[in-house]
Design a protein around this motif. Structure first.
Motif, PDB file in Angstrom:
ATOM      1  N   ALA A  59      29.477  25.919  60.239  1.00 47.89           N
ATOM      2  CA  ALA A  59      28.205  26.263  60.870  1.00 47.89           C
ATOM      3  C   ALA A  59      27.380  27.191  59.979  1.00 47.89           C
ATOM      4  O   ALA A  59      26.150  27.041  59.870  1.00 47.89           O
ATOM      5  N   ALA A  60      28.051  28.127  59.320  1.00 43.65           N
ATOM      6  CA  ALA A  60      27.346  29.041  58.420  1.00 43.65           C
ATOM      7  C   ALA A  60      26.706  28.276  57.256  1.00 43.65           C
ATOM      8  O   ALA A  60      25.566  28.560  56.866  1.00 43.65           O
ATOM      9  N   GLU A  61      27.436  27.283  56.729  1.00 41.22           N
ATOM     10  CA  GLU A  61      26.874  26.457  55.660  1.00 41.22           C
ATOM     11  C   GLU A  61      25.695  25.643  56.169  1.00 41.22           C
ATOM     12  O   GLU A  61      24.677  25.491  55.471  1.00 41.22           O
ATOM     13  N   LEU A  62      25.814  25.122  57.374  1.00 42.33           N
ATOM     14  CA  LEU A  62      24.756  24.306  57.954  1.00 42.33           C
ATOM     15  C   LEU A  62      23.485  25.121  58.167  1.00 42.33           C
ATOM     16  O   LEU A  62      22.367  24.623  57.954  1.00 42.33           O
ATOM     17  N   ARG A  63      23.633  26.363  58.561  1.00 38.13           N
ATOM     18  CA  ARG A  63      22.458  27.220  58.790  1.00 38.13           C
ATOM     19  C   ARG A  63      21.655  27.449  57.516  1.00 38.13           C
ATOM     20  O   ARG A  63      20.462  27.785  57.582  1.00 38.13           O
TER      21      ARG A  63
END
Length: 231
Positions: A54-58
């Motif tokens: 999720a952090a990468e996606l953000r």
């Protein structure tokens, strides 16, 4: 009746959870839906991997960071619509474990392709229930299970330089309202159309067709999808 004459519901406010959101297909779908403005819950077998994904996606282009969260697969089950994008080998066990959370008529979208691979390439595997989607429906009697997103290239989905993913998503399901909402969700991704393709009992051949598309991609060095004509 043409496709444009069919009125689909507004699903912009629905949240989407991805079981197996750290795998190629799950990551790609999470990115495209986040880019379309849906609220996303990225799930994984471990909370840490889901949170990391999720952090990468953000950080990816076109994504509103506040709309993306990550955790384990049970965390992703809180979404309005839950997409099953786990490996076939763990499909039954994962779905069965999460069954107590997928109740109340929740929409569950299965995009798993039961395929085997040998020296001659990919081939469809027999599934006692008829298909991965039907297996999910058997394990989730209190959910509304649909089959969709089988023929979408994970490479195209995850590539931020690809503005449009031009193909049709075949949506199958016994609950017409659920299927219509999945059609509308597919249409939220630029270039896609969600096309109703029949009841869940017909999901087997849709899942198996993925083996043919892999062969096409290998032969022509492409990322082939499906487009339905005369709609």
């Amino acid at each position: 009746m043409s496709y444009d004459q069919i009125e689909l519901p507004d699903v912009s406010g629905l949240s989407v959870g991805i079981l197996g959101g750290t795998g190629p297909q799950g990551r790609g779908l999470a990115y495209r839906f986040a880019r379309a403005g849906q609220r996303i819950f990225v799930g994984s077998r471990s909370t840490e991997r889901g949170a990391h994904a999720a952090a990468e996606l953000r950080e990816m282009p076109g994504v509103t960071p506040d709309l993306v969260e990550g955790g384990d697969n049970p965390f992703a089950c809180q979404a309005d619509v839950v997409i099953v994008a786990v490996p076939w080998e763990g499909h039954a066990a994962t779905v069965a474990d999460l069954a107590p959370l997928l109740v109340g008529g929740k929409i569950v979208v299965d995009c798993v392709n039961p395929l085997g691979f040998d020296k001659q390439g990919p081939f469809p595997l027999p599934v006692p229930e008829g298909s991965a989607a039907e297996q999910a429906a058997t394990l989730l009697p209190e959910a509304r299970v649909c089959a969709a997103f089988h023929h979408v290239s994970a490479v195209l989905l995850a590539d931020p330089e690809v503005d449009r993913v031009d193909l049709d998503v075949l949506v199958l399901g016994d609950d017409r309202d659920a299927a219509t909402q999945v059609q509308a969700l597919a249409g939220r991704i630029s270039g896609m159309r969600g096309v109703y393709a029949g009841r869940l009992r017909n999901a087997g051949q849709v899942e198996a067709l993925t083996a043919n598309l892999i062969a096409i991609n290998k032969r022509y060095k492409a990322h082939a999808g499906i487009r339905v004509t005369d709609l």
